[in-house]
Design a protein around this motif. Structure first.
Motif, short mmCIF file in Angstrom:
data_model
loop_
_atom_site.label_atom_id
_atom_site.label_comp_id
_atom_site.label_asym_id
_atom_site.label_seq_id
_atom_site.Cartn_x
_atom_site.Cartn_y
_atom_site.Cartn_z
N TRP A 1 -0.18 -6.52 11.22
CA TRP A 1 -0.34 -5.39 10.31
C TRP A 1 0.85 -5.28 9.36
O TRP A 1 0.68 -4.96 8.16
CB TRP A 1 -0.51 -4.09 11.09
N ALA A 2 2.05 -5.52 9.87
CA ALA A 2 3.24 -5.45 9.01
C ALA A 2 3.14 -6.46 7.87
O ALA A 2 3.43 -6.14 6.70
CB ALA A 2 4.50 -5.70 9.84
N GLU A 3 2.71 -7.67 8.21
CA GLU A 3 2.57 -8.71 7.19
C GLU A 3 1.46 -8.36 6.21
O GLU A 3 1.59 -8.53 4.99
CB GLU A 3 2.28 -10.06 7.84
N ARG A 4 0.35 -7.84 6.76
CA ARG A 4 -0.80 -7.50 5.91
C ARG A 4 -0.45 -6.38 4.94
O ARG A 4 -0.81 -6.42 3.76
CB ARG A 4 -1.99 -7.09 6.80
N MET A 5 0.25 -5.35 5.42
CA MET A 5 0.62 -4.24 4.55
C MET A 5 1.61 -4.69 3.47
O MET A 5 1.56 -4.20 2.34
CB MET A 5 1.23 -3.11 5.38
N ARG A 6 2.48 -5.61 3.83
CA ARG A 6 3.41 -6.15 2.84
C ARG A 6 2.64 -6.98 1.80
O ARG A 6 2.93 -6.91 0.61
CB ARG A 6 4.47 -7.02 3.53
N ARG A 7 1.64 -7.72 2.26
CA ARG A 7 0.89 -8.59 1.36
C ARG A 7 0.08 -7.78 0.34
O ARG A 7 -0.04 -8.20 -0.82
CB ARG A 7 -0.04 -9.49 2.17
N ILE A 8 -0.47 -6.65 0.76
CA ILE A 8 -1.22 -5.82 -0.18
C ILE A 8 -0.30 -4.83 -0.90
O ILE A 8 -0.76 -3.96 -1.63
CB ILE A 8 -2.40 -5.10 0.50
N ASP A 9 0.99 -4.95 -0.63
CA ASP A 9 2.03 -4.23 -1.37
C ASP A 9 1.95 -2.71 -1.21
O ASP A 9 2.02 -1.96 -2.19
CB ASP A 9 1.97 -4.59 -2.85
N VAL A 10 1.83 -2.27 0.05
CA VAL A 10 1.91 -0.83 0.34
C VAL A 10 3.04 -0.55 1.33
O VAL A 10 3.22 0.60 1.74
CB VAL A 10 0.58 -0.29 0.90
N ALA A 11 3.79 -1.58 1.71
CA ALA A 11 4.88 -1.43 2.67
C ALA A 11 6.07 -2.27 2.25
O ALA A 11 5.94 -3.28 1.57
CB ALA A 11 4.42 -1.83 4.07
N THR A 12 7.24 -1.85 2.70
CA THR A 12 8.47 -2.59 2.44
C THR A 12 8.51 -3.86 3.29
O THR A 12 7.61 -4.11 4.10
CB THR A 12 9.70 -1.74 2.78
N THR A 13 9.56 -4.63 3.13
CA THR A 13 9.78 -5.77 4.02
C THR A 13 9.88 -5.25 5.46
O THR A 13 10.58 -4.28 5.73
CB THR A 13 11.10 -6.48 3.66
N PRO A 14 9.15 -5.85 6.42
CA PRO A 14 9.19 -5.37 7.81
C PRO A 14 10.61 -5.38 8.37
O PRO A 14 11.45 -6.17 7.96
CB PRO A 14 8.30 -6.37 8.55
N LEU A 15 10.85 -4.48 9.32
CA LEU A 15 12.18 -4.35 9.94
C LEU A 15 12.00 -4.38 11.46
O LEU A 15 11.48 -3.45 12.05
CB LEU A 15 12.84 -3.04 9.51
N LYS A 16 12.45 -5.46 12.08
CA LYS A 16 12.34 -5.59 13.53
C LYS A 16 13.46 -4.83 14.23
O LYS A 16 14.52 -4.57 13.63
CB LYS A 16 12.35 -7.06 13.94
N GLU A 17 13.25 -4.50 15.49
CA GLU A 17 14.22 -3.69 16.22
C GLU A 17 15.59 -4.34 16.26
O GLU A 17 16.61 -3.66 16.13
CB GLU A 17 13.72 -3.41 17.64
N ARG A 18 15.63 -5.66 16.42
CA ARG A 18 16.92 -6.34 16.52
C ARG A 18 17.70 -6.29 15.21
O ARG A 18 18.92 -6.51 15.20
CB ARG A 18 16.70 -7.80 16.94
N ASP A 19 17.00 -6.02 14.10
CA ASP A 19 17.67 -5.97 12.80
C ASP A 19 17.95 -4.54 12.33
O ASP A 19 18.45 -4.34 11.22
CB ASP A 19 16.79 -6.68 11.74
N MET A 20 17.63 -3.56 13.18
CA MET A 20 17.85 -2.17 12.78
C MET A 20 19.33 -1.84 12.70
O MET A 20 20.10 -2.16 13.59
CB MET A 20 17.18 -1.23 13.78
N SER A 21 19.71 -1.18 11.63
CA SER A 21 21.07 -0.66 11.45
C SER A 21 20.98 0.46 10.43
O SER A 21 19.95 0.63 9.76
CB SER A 21 22.02 -1.76 10.95
N VAL A 22 22.06 1.20 10.28
CA VAL A 22 22.05 2.26 9.27
C VAL A 22 21.81 1.64 7.89
O VAL A 22 21.02 2.15 7.08
CB VAL A 22 23.38 3.04 9.29
#
Length: 417
Positions: free
Chosen positions: A350-371
């Motif tokens: 879903w994250a990839e699909r929403m990015r592909r249809i341009d309604v979402a930002t680049t996905p952010l995985k838990e390991r990459d979360m930061s302020v």
């Protein structure tokens, strides 16, 4: 005519079927949803029949053993299969049979993997159903159950055969149950085509939108997919504190990780609060089962355990969430752009699909979360007008679709055949 709907899992696996069942009742059918006993109040409050299944996925995912299994630790998975999973599956099969043996028509989610066998034993019309297009093979996209995707048609189509591999560990339990409870002499195995029963293809019901996921014309008349199955949760009244919060400032960002158990929920909460402050945004935290339970409400943030998305999402500016199908559908229906933080299962799809249809930002995985990464995504959400424009355009299409009504027409046509 008695229709039994078999589904197990989290709320995302149950709510769409409650919506479908509720509408089927209005068409004159007697409907019972056989699902986890923890959903009794939810199902019955929507005036749909309920039969309890002794299985609780949320309880399992929140346990220490469940969290270790969800982390992907192979040793933990195998260690707990015999201790936790097998007994739970045996109980599930017993209850599914008890709840559906008087059915005239069966609709089952693949997670309720006794559905195929019960339909075989009863010799009644049967439908496989899912909120996500994970059943019927297609060359248009990779199986959403996989954490990766391909752009090669043949490989995409073959990826749906992986579904059978998920069953390998359970065939011994299933075949024992088939023999002893259902009186079926034949055995199921990895070579059994569970999309075909008695020489006929099992019709498939998808509760998702062709405006978001492409409909494969090769599915012909065997797959119904014409819109999301939305549950209209009427009668819900928001607390005055929430109303005051929404009225006292700019539209907030909704934040929800649903039933996803965060590894460090307090730290994620702190990062989000800091990111909201530095971007000058307000936020509504929907704590759910994520572990973010100690968020203090103030002029900047508000916290609620749960809330109907149909009520909240039209009142916000965007959504930060885990990428569950139900949250995706609600955000699209409200025309809101998203920041998706996928964890497992179909969420990366879903994250990839929403990015592909341009309604979402680049996905952010838990390991990459930061302020910093949250700040960057929030600014992208707010400043990229294409995201909000596309979300608004898709919302118009989705709100014109008649997903449940078309699905019921499809069901009735197949029953008559």
């Amino acid at each position: 005519m008695k229709i039994k709907i078999l589904t197990v899992g989290t709320r995302g696996d149950v709510q769409p079927f409650v919506a479908l069942g509720k509408r089927l009742i209005q068409y004159g059918y007697e409907v019972t949803i056989c699902t986890g006993e923890n959903f009794k109040t939810f199902v019955e409050s929507n005036e749909v029949g309920f039969f309890p299944i002794r299985i609780n996925y949320l309880e399992l995912t929140q346990s220490k053993e469940g969290k270790r299994m969800m982390s992907g630790n192979v040793i933990e998975i195998f260690k707990n299969m015999k201790k936790l999973i097998y007994p739970m599956m045996e109980q599930m099969l017993e209850d599914l049979w008890e709840g559906s043996k008087d059915a005239d028509v069966l609709i089952y989610h693949p997670k309720a993997f006794g559905g195929y066998d019960i339909a075989e034993a009863l010799g009644i019309p049967v439908f496989m159903a899912h909120p996500i297009p994970v059943i019927a093979p297609t060359s248009l996209f990779t199986n959403p159950a996989l954490p990766f995707s391909f752009n090669i048609g043949l490989i995409n189509k073959m990826s749906f055969k992986v579904n059978r591999l998920f069953m390998i560990s359970f065939f011994k339990i299933i075949n024992k149950w088939r023999r002893e409870k259902l009186g079926l002499a034949t055995k199921r195995s990895i070579f059994t085509n569970d999309l075909v029963l008695n020489g006929k293809s099992i019709p498939i019901l998808y509760g998702c939108s062709p405006s978001v996921i492409p409909y494969d014309e090769n599915w012909k008349e065997n797959v119904s997919m014409s819109g999301f199955w939305f549950l209209e949760e009427k009668g819900w009244k928001p607390p005055n504190e929430l109303l005051n919060f929404l009225e006292d400032g700019s539209p907030p960002i909704a934040i929800s990780f649903s039933s996803m158990p965060l590894k460090n929920p307090d730290r994620v909460k702190e990062m989000l609060i800091e990111a909201l402050e530095k971007t000058g945004q307000r936020g509504v935290f929907i704590s759910g089962w994520s572990g973010m339970n100690n968020c203090d409400s103030n002029s900047h943030t508000f916290t609620v355990d749960s809330i109907p998305h149909t009520w909240l999402f039209p009142r916000i500016i965007g959504v930060i969430h885990h990428g569950g199908a139900g949250t995706i559908a609600a955000a699209l229906r409200a025309g809101k752009p998203m920041i998706i933080c996928p964890f497992s299962a179909d969420q990366p799809f879903w994250a990839e699909r929403m990015r592909r249809i341009d309604v979402a930002t680049t996905p952010l995985k838990e390991r990459d979360m930061s302020v910093e990464t949250f700040i960057n995504r929030i600014y992208e959400l707010l400043r990229n007008n294409t995201l909000s424009d596309n979300a608004s355009d898709i919302a118009i299409k989705i709100n014109k679709e008649k997903g449940i009504e078309d699905t019921i027409k499809f069901i009735e046509e197949k029953i008559k055949q």
